[in-house]
Design a protein around this motif. Structure first.
Motif, PDB file in Angstrom:
ATOM      1  N   ASP A   1     -32.158 -11.533   8.385  1.00 36.48           N
ATOM      2  CA  ASP A   1     -32.608 -12.314   7.022  1.00 36.48           C
ATOM      3  C   ASP A   1     -31.420 -12.973   6.506  1.00 36.48           C
ATOM      4  O   ASP A   1     -31.698 -14.112   5.864  1.00 36.48           O
ATOM      5  N   GLN A   2     -30.169 -12.739   7.117  1.00 35.39           N
ATOM      6  CA  GLN A   2     -29.030 -13.699   6.669  1.00 35.39           C
ATOM      7  C   GLN A   2     -28.504 -14.912   7.594  1.00 35.39           C
ATOM      8  O   GLN A   2     -27.682 -15.510   7.280  1.00 35.39           O
ATOM      9  N   CYS A   3     -29.309 -14.961   8.524  1.00 34.61           N
ATOM     10  CA  CYS A   3     -29.148 -16.052   9.717  1.00 34.61           C
ATOM     11  C   CYS A   3     -29.210 -17.554   9.069  1.00 34.61           C
ATOM     12  O   CYS A   3     -30.021 -17.926   8.152  1.00 34.61           O
ATOM     13  N   ILE A   4     -28.146 -18.167   9.338  1.00 36.01           N
ATOM     14  CA  ILE A   4     -28.171 -19.531   8.828  1.00 36.01           C
ATOM     15  C   ILE A   4     -28.606 -20.581   9.898  1.00 36.01           C
ATOM     16  O   ILE A   4     -28.317 -22.012   9.983  1.00 36.01           O
ATOM     17  N   ASP A   5     -29.268 -20.188  11.064  1.00 36.37           N
ATOM     18  CA  ASP A   5     -29.538 -21.079  12.019  1.00 36.37           C
ATOM     19  C   ASP A   5     -28.626 -21.732  12.843  1.00 36.37           C
ATOM     20  O   ASP A   5     -28.842 -23.013  13.182  1.00 36.37           O
ATOM     21  N   CYS A   6     -27.602 -21.322  12.996  1.00 35.13           N
ATOM     22  CA  CYS A   6     -26.391 -22.276  13.585  1.00 35.13           C
ATOM     23  C   CYS A   6     -26.542 -22.195  15.164  1.00 35.13           C
ATOM     24  O   CYS A   6     -26.186 -22.933  15.721  1.00 35.13           O
ATOM     25  N   MET A   7     -27.392 -21.235  15.467  1.00 34.09           N
ATOM     26  CA  MET A   7     -27.649 -21.172  17.070  1.00 34.09           C
ATOM     27  C   MET A   7     -26.374 -20.831  17.935  1.00 34.09           C
ATOM     28  O   MET A   7     -26.342 -20.787  19.185  1.00 34.09           O
ATOM     29  N   LEU A   8     -25.223 -20.501  17.543  1.00 33.55           N
ATOM     30  CA  LEU A   8     -24.187 -20.028  18.145  1.00 33.55           C
ATOM     31  C   LEU A   8     -24.174 -18.913  19.029  1.00 33.55           C
ATOM     32  O   LEU A   8     -24.012 -18.927  20.201  1.00 33.55           O
ATOM     33  N   CYS A   9     -25.056 -17.924  18.429  1.00 31.86           N
ATOM     34  CA  CYS A   9     -25.379 -16.571  19.309  1.00 31.86           C
ATOM     35  C   CYS A   9     -26.215 -17.089  20.642  1.00 31.86           C
ATOM     36  O   CYS A   9     -25.986 -16.594  21.566  1.00 31.86           O
ATOM     37  N   VAL A  10     -27.137 -17.797  20.289  1.00 29.00           N
ATOM     38  CA  VAL A  10     -28.130 -18.411  21.475  1.00 29.00           C
ATOM     39  C   VAL A  10     -27.181 -19.056  22.619  1.00 29.00           C
ATOM     40  O   VAL A  10     -27.446 -18.930  23.892  1.00 29.00           O
ATOM     41  N   ASP A  11     -26.276 -19.593  21.956  1.00 30.82           N
ATOM     42  CA  ASP A  11     -25.412 -20.607  22.975  1.00 30.82           C
ATOM     43  C   ASP A  11     -24.704 -19.674  23.904  1.00 30.82           C
ATOM     44  O   ASP A  11     -23.988 -20.002  25.071  1.00 30.82           O
ATOM     45  N   VAL A  12     -23.861 -18.776  23.143  1.00 32.55           N
ATOM     46  CA  VAL A  12     -22.873 -17.798  23.603  1.00 32.55           C
ATOM     47  C   VAL A  12     -23.039 -16.719  24.498  1.00 32.55           C
ATOM     48  O   VAL A  12     -22.385 -16.339  25.421  1.00 32.55           O
ATOM     49  N   CYS A  13     -24.452 -16.109  24.494  1.00 26.79           N
ATOM     50  CA  CYS A  13     -24.981 -15.037  25.127  1.00 26.79           C
ATOM     51  C   CYS A  13     -24.977 -15.485  26.775  1.00 26.79           C
ATOM     52  O   CYS A  13     -25.704 -16.382  27.231  1.00 26.79           O
ATOM     53  N   PRO A  14     -24.382 -14.671  27.906  1.00 32.40           N
ATOM     54  CA  PRO A  14     -24.286 -15.193  29.007  1.00 32.40           C
ATOM     55  C   PRO A  14     -25.786 -14.912  29.784  1.00 32.40           C
ATOM     56  O   PRO A  14     -25.729 -15.251  30.821  1.00 32.40           O
ATOM     57  N   VAL A  15     -26.460 -14.109  29.071  1.00 34.66           N
ATOM     58  CA  VAL A  15     -27.934 -13.615  29.837  1.00 34.66           C
ATOM     59  C   VAL A  15     -28.932 -14.246  29.200  1.00 34.66           C
ATOM     60  O   VAL A  15     -30.027 -13.720  29.508  1.00 34.66           O
ATOM     61  N   ASP A  16     -28.845 -15.176  28.125  1.00 37.23           N
ATOM     62  CA  ASP A  16     -29.868 -15.554  27.222  1.00 37.23           C
ATOM     63  C   ASP A  16     -30.892 -14.494  26.774  1.00 37.23           C
ATOM     64  O   ASP A  16     -31.896 -14.819  26.785  1.00 37.23           O
TER      65      ASP A  16
END
Ligand code: SF4
Ligand code: F3S
Ligand code: ZN
Length: 103
Positions: free
Chosen positions: A81-96
Motif C-alpha cells: 500500500d506504500q508503493c509509489i509506482d517508481c517501477m525500480l523493483c520491476v526493472d532490477v529483478c533479474p528473473v522478472d
C-alpha cells in the motif's frame, strides 16, 4: 517471468499479512503469487534481494520459505500500500518475478 494477467488467470486462495495469495499453493514446492498492486511470484523469486535494496519506500520484507526449490527466503510485498509506482523493483529483478500495476 510473472504472468502480467495473473489476476485473470489465478484465484485468491489465502491471505498473508494483509495481502492476497494467488494459487495454486502446495507447500513447500509451489507458493503462488503474493500481493496485488505489487505482486511477487514466489515460485520465480530466487532471493536476489535487489528489490529490497532499491525500493525507496521499503515495500518488501523477507519471509522464510524452507524447502522451496528456488530459494529459502522470498521478497514479500508486506507494505504494498506504500508503493509509489517508481517501477525500480520491476526493472532490477533479474528473473522478472515482480509485477507492479499502476492501474
Ligand atoms: Fe517499491 Fe517502486 Fe517497486 Fe513500488 S514500484 S514496490 S515503490 S520499488
Ligand atoms: Fe526475488 Fe527478484 Fe526481489 S529474485 S528478492 S523478487 S529482485
Ligand atoms: Zn505474502
Amino acid at each position: 517471468a510473472i504472468d502480467p494477467e495473473f489476476e485473470d488467470n489465478r484465484d485468491v486462495v489465502e491471505q498473508h499479512d494483509g495481502h492476497n495469495v494467488w494459487g495454486p499453493v502446495e507447500e513447500p514446492d509451489t507458493l503462488g503469487i503474493h500481493g496485488t498492486h505489487v505482486a511477487v511470484d514466489f515460485d520465480i523469486c530466487l532471493a536476489d534481494g535487489a528489490c529490497l535494496e532499491d525500493c525507496p519506500v521499503d515495500v518488501f520484507e523477507w519471509v522464510d520459505t524452507p524447502d522451496h526449490p528456488e530459494s529459502e527466503i522470498k521478497a514479500d510485498p508486506a507494505h504494498e500500500d506504500q508503493c509509489i509506482d517508481c517501477m525500480l523493483c520491476v526493472d532490477v529483478c533479474p528473473v522478472d518475478a515482480i509485477d507492479v500495476d499502476p492501474g
